[in-house]
Design an enzyme around this catalytic site. Structure first.
Site, PDB file in Angstrom:
ATOM      1  N   ARG A   1       0.943  -1.230  -0.049  1.00  0.00           N
ATOM      2  CA  ARG A   1      -0.035   0.020   0.155  1.00  0.00           C
ATOM      3  C   ARG A   1       1.002   1.236   0.038  1.00  0.00           C
ATOM      4  O   ARG A   1       1.931   1.268   0.876  1.00  0.00           O
ATOM      5  CB  ARG A   1      -1.042   0.003   1.044  1.00  0.00           C
ATOM      6  CG  ARG A   1      -1.949   1.006   1.349  1.00  0.00           C
ATOM      7  CD  ARG A   1      -2.856   1.059   2.714  1.00  0.00           C
ATOM      8  NE  ARG A   1      -3.723   2.212   2.856  1.00  0.00           N
ATOM      9  CZ  ARG A   1      -4.331   2.506   3.841  1.00  0.00           C
ATOM     10  NH1 ARG A   1      -4.002   2.152   4.953  1.00  0.00           N
ATOM     11  NH2 ARG A   1      -5.037   3.508   3.764  1.00  0.00           N
TER      12      ARG A   1
ATOM     13  N   PHE B   1       1.718  10.737   1.835  1.00  0.00           N
ATOM     14  CA  PHE B   1       0.974  10.150   3.164  1.00  0.00           C
ATOM     15  C   PHE B   1       2.177   9.387   3.720  1.00  0.00           C
ATOM     16  O   PHE B   1       2.789   9.369   4.619  1.00  0.00           O
ATOM     17  CB  PHE B   1      -0.386   9.674   2.929  1.00  0.00           C
ATOM     18  CG  PHE B   1      -0.917   9.115   4.308  1.00  0.00           C
ATOM     19  CD1 PHE B   1      -0.741   9.777   5.455  1.00  0.00           C
ATOM     20  CD2 PHE B   1      -1.903   8.096   4.042  1.00  0.00           C
ATOM     21  CE1 PHE B   1      -1.468   9.169   6.469  1.00  0.00           C
ATOM     22  CE2 PHE B   1      -2.493   7.394   5.247  1.00  0.00           C
ATOM     23  CZ  PHE B   1      -2.114   8.308   6.606  1.00  0.00           C
TER      24      PHE B   1
ATOM     25  N   PHE C   1       4.946   1.263   8.753  1.00  0.00           N
ATOM     26  CA  PHE C   1       4.643   2.066   7.502  1.00  0.00           C
ATOM     27  C   PHE C   1       5.623   3.146   7.709  1.00  0.00           C
ATOM     28  O   PHE C   1       6.062   3.335   9.019  1.00  0.00           O
ATOM     29  CB  PHE C   1       3.337   2.652   7.433  1.00  0.00           C
ATOM     30  CG  PHE C   1       2.712   3.478   8.300  1.00  0.00           C
ATOM     31  CD1 PHE C   1       3.189   4.999   8.674  1.00  0.00           C
ATOM     32  CD2 PHE C   1       2.012   2.879   9.615  1.00  0.00           C
ATOM     33  CE1 PHE C   1       2.546   5.343   9.508  1.00  0.00           C
ATOM     34  CE2 PHE C   1       1.626   3.590  10.579  1.00  0.00           C
ATOM     35  CZ  PHE C   1       1.745   4.931  10.599  1.00  0.00           C
TER      36      PHE C   1
ATOM     37  N   LEU D   1      -1.975  11.043  13.469  1.00  0.00           N
ATOM     38  CA  LEU D   1      -1.674   9.518  14.128  1.00  0.00           C
ATOM     39  C   LEU D   1      -1.202   9.435  15.338  1.00  0.00           C
ATOM     40  O   LEU D   1      -1.069   8.318  15.520  1.00  0.00           O
ATOM     41  CB  LEU D   1      -1.170   8.902  12.670  1.00  0.00           C
ATOM     42  CG  LEU D   1      -1.493   8.604  11.425  1.00  0.00           C
ATOM     43  CD1 LEU D   1      -0.584   8.126  10.293  1.00  0.00           C
ATOM     44  CD2 LEU D   1      -2.955   8.211  11.401  1.00  0.00           C
TER      45      LEU D   1
ATOM     46  N   HIS E   1      -1.033   5.245  16.340  1.00  0.00           N
ATOM     47  CA  HIS E   1       0.112   4.317  15.798  1.00  0.00           C
ATOM     48  C   HIS E   1       1.557   4.165  16.677  1.00  0.00           C
ATOM     49  O   HIS E   1       1.724   5.499  17.035  1.00  0.00           O
ATOM     50  CB  HIS E   1       0.244   4.119  14.588  1.00  0.00           C
ATOM     51  CG  HIS E   1      -0.960   4.122  13.651  1.00  0.00           C
ATOM     52  ND1 HIS E   1      -1.227   2.922  13.059  1.00  0.00           N
ATOM     53  CD2 HIS E   1      -1.751   4.940  13.174  1.00  0.00           C
ATOM     54  CE1 HIS E   1      -2.497   2.956  12.582  1.00  0.00           C
ATOM     55  NE2 HIS E   1      -2.779   4.135  12.480  1.00  0.00           N
TER      56      HIS E   1
END
Length: 546
Positions: A312, A317, A370, A379, A383
């Site tokens: 992904r 981002f 990520f 975030l 996370h």
């Protein structure tokens, strides 16, 4: 005024106890028909004698093995003389006749058939069997004789339900609970009849069976390294609970080994991820988020990320990877279970190249991670941040430029080919702890109790009196009244010593001529004067008249 029926029958002329006693209908403590005559409790596995006395299988068998007599009559009795009964219940759980469907109560006439053990009301047996001379069981159609009809309860003859007349009640006979529990542990306790084949099979199992060995649990001792600052709470638990073992001394709780390991982590970790587009140099915050970093290092060491793809990518981002299935729904942690989030206030998704864990909700971390392309402060506290990119920014730029489809999947494959660990602080700490365990050189190896034993006994304090303040030395009142004299003596000796060392001057002669009497100062025009007598010409006036 009038008397109620209850008052007349119980208190006044209506009560005729003597007449009832003559007729054999004296009052007694009656046992219900659905209770065992031995335990006096409702039965679960009913058996009865030929006289219709009901027992429970779990109670009568140990009693007969010990005494060999009837608990009610006291006569000799064998377990083979007992008949197994089959009571029927309705939808409400009440015992009833399966033919007439009448619920049994204390006034019901209840009988049982010896050959089948089925229990009926006497009305059904009388009308359908006795009057028709069709002596077959109404349910099973088994043939029986008139003598096989056993009366369980007859409302006109209740003598066998008198508890005070039971043999075991009058003689206080019972089976110890220990014997009952021991008998229940025997697998053949609930078997009435065993055929030879079953007995042989059971004996074979008994010979082959081996009881599991009981492993002795060694209790870890608390040392200065693994002892917590709080206790185990065993004393409070034993004080308020009747189940836990009694504990009278507080013991320090033992910290988990991981807690000790993570407390010693003071360094950063460094890993290089090799991709088909180039290398990414990563710095891990092992000193801040030790659990998350250890998970990543263990997976890298196992080559878990080898040949996995970044599935992904969203421009401006982040780019996500770490899933061996490549779907974004797989991946497991190093401990094969999800672990909790780790948040620190000084770690934020601010800047490019922040390494963080991907999850599906709170405390659902696995193997996916990520890397941010830009700041993503929204975030934070969602996370777990555990590292940052310190080299390979141009490779990250190449990844961001690759086109993606509608599902944010890169059109060109971005694959992790391997990982190289340069600094692993956990291995250094593990090696240090192993050396301490082998050599016994733990930091403060002695336990708390050993430390107490090493403290030397203190000398008893000297007491000067009894009661409060007994440790305070008393002062002589005579000496306390003349503090100036003692001070003047010390001052004179001190000044004499100083005068011998310092050169003499006019001021020193005037100061040390006499220590007992202070010379009077002359009158002056300024400053403080003599306030005892006379008036001053300048400054403050005379305060003696105030």
């Amino acid at each position: 005024m009038y008397l109620t029926c209850t008052e007349w029958s119980t208190l006044y002329g209506g009560k005729k106890a003597a007449a009832e006693a003559k007729a054999g209908r004296s009052e007694f403590k009656r046992l219900p028909f659905d209770c065992c005559s031995l335990s006096l409790q409702p039965f679960e596995h009913p058996l009865c004698t030929l006289e219709g006395v009901v027992f429970d299988l779990m109670n009568i068998v140990p009693y007969l093995k010990k005494y060999g007599r009837s608990p009610v009559t006291g006569e000799s009795m064998d377990a083979k003389d007992l008949v197994k009964l089959t009571f029927h219940k309705n939808n409400d759980g009440e015992y009833h006749c399966p033919i007439t469907f009448r619920v049994f109560n204390e006034n019901s006439h209840i009988v049982a058939i010896r050959t089948s053990g089925n229990v009926y009301s006497y009305e059904a047996v009388e009308r359908l069997n006795i009057k028709t001379k069709h002596l077959r069981d109404l349910l099973t159609d088994d043939v029986f004789k008139r003598s096989d009809i056993i009366t369980i309860q007859d409302p006109t003859n209740l003598g066998k339900f008198d508890i005070s007349m039971f043999h075991h009640v009058k003689n206080h006979l019972s089976v110890n609970e220990e014997e009952i529990e021991k008998a229940k542990k025997n697998p053949t306790y609930h078997l009435r009849v065993i055929n030879p084949e079953t007995r042989a099979a059971l004996e074979g199992f008994y010979q082959e069976y081996k009881a599991p060995e009981k492993k002795e649990q060694t209790k870890e001792k608390a040392t200065s390294r693994n002892a917590a600052h709080y206790s185990t709470g065993a004393v409070a638990q034993s004080f308020t609970s009747t189940v836990s073992e009694v504990a009278t001394e507080n013991e320090a709780a033992i910290l988990d080994r991981d807690v000790i390991r993570y407390a010693r982590i003071k360094k950063k970790g460094y890993v290089r991820l090799h991709t088909n587009l180039g290398d990414l140099n990563i710095e891990l915050h092992c000193d801040l988020v030790p659990i998350t970093c250890e998970n990543f290092l263990i997976l890298c060491k196992r080559d878990y990320y080898n040949n996995t793809t970044f599935h992904r990518s969203i421009r401006h981002f982040m780019i996500q990877g770490g899933d061996p299935t490549g779907t974004g729904k797989g991946g497991e942690s190093a401990w094969d279970k999800q672990f909790k989030d780790e948040f620190k206030p000084n770690l934020s998704h601010s800047g490019r190249g922040i390494l963080s864990m991907a999850n599906s909700g709170p405390d659902t971390n696995g193997s996916q991670f990520f890397i941010t392309f830009r700041s993503c402060t929204h975030l934070d506290r969602k996370h777990s941040i555990f590292g940052r990119l310190v080299g390979g920014m141009e490779v990250l730029t190449k990844m961001e430029r690759i086109q993606t489809d509608d599902q944010d999947r890169p059109l060109e494959e971005i694959k992790i080919t391997g990982a190289t660990i340069f600094v692993n602080p956990y291995e250094e700490v593990d090696q240090q702890l192993q050396e301490e365990d082998e050599q016994g050189l733990e930091s403060g190896n002695t336990s708390t109790t050993e430390k107490k034993a090493q403290i030397p006994d203190e000398k008893p304090l000297k007491t000067y009196s009894s009661g409060i303040g007994k440790y305070i030395p008393q002062v002589n009142p005579s000496s306390s009244r003349q503090p100036n004299l003692a001070g003047s003596k010390r001052t004179s000796s001190l000044t004499a010593a100083l005068s011998s060392e310092e050169p003499e001057t006019s001021s020193s002669k005037r100061t040390h001529t006499s220590t007992t009497s202070i010379p009077k100062k002359g009158k002056g025009s300024g400053g403080f004067g003599d306030f005892s007598k006379g008036k001053r010409s300048g400054g403050f006036g005379d305060f003696s008249t105030w």
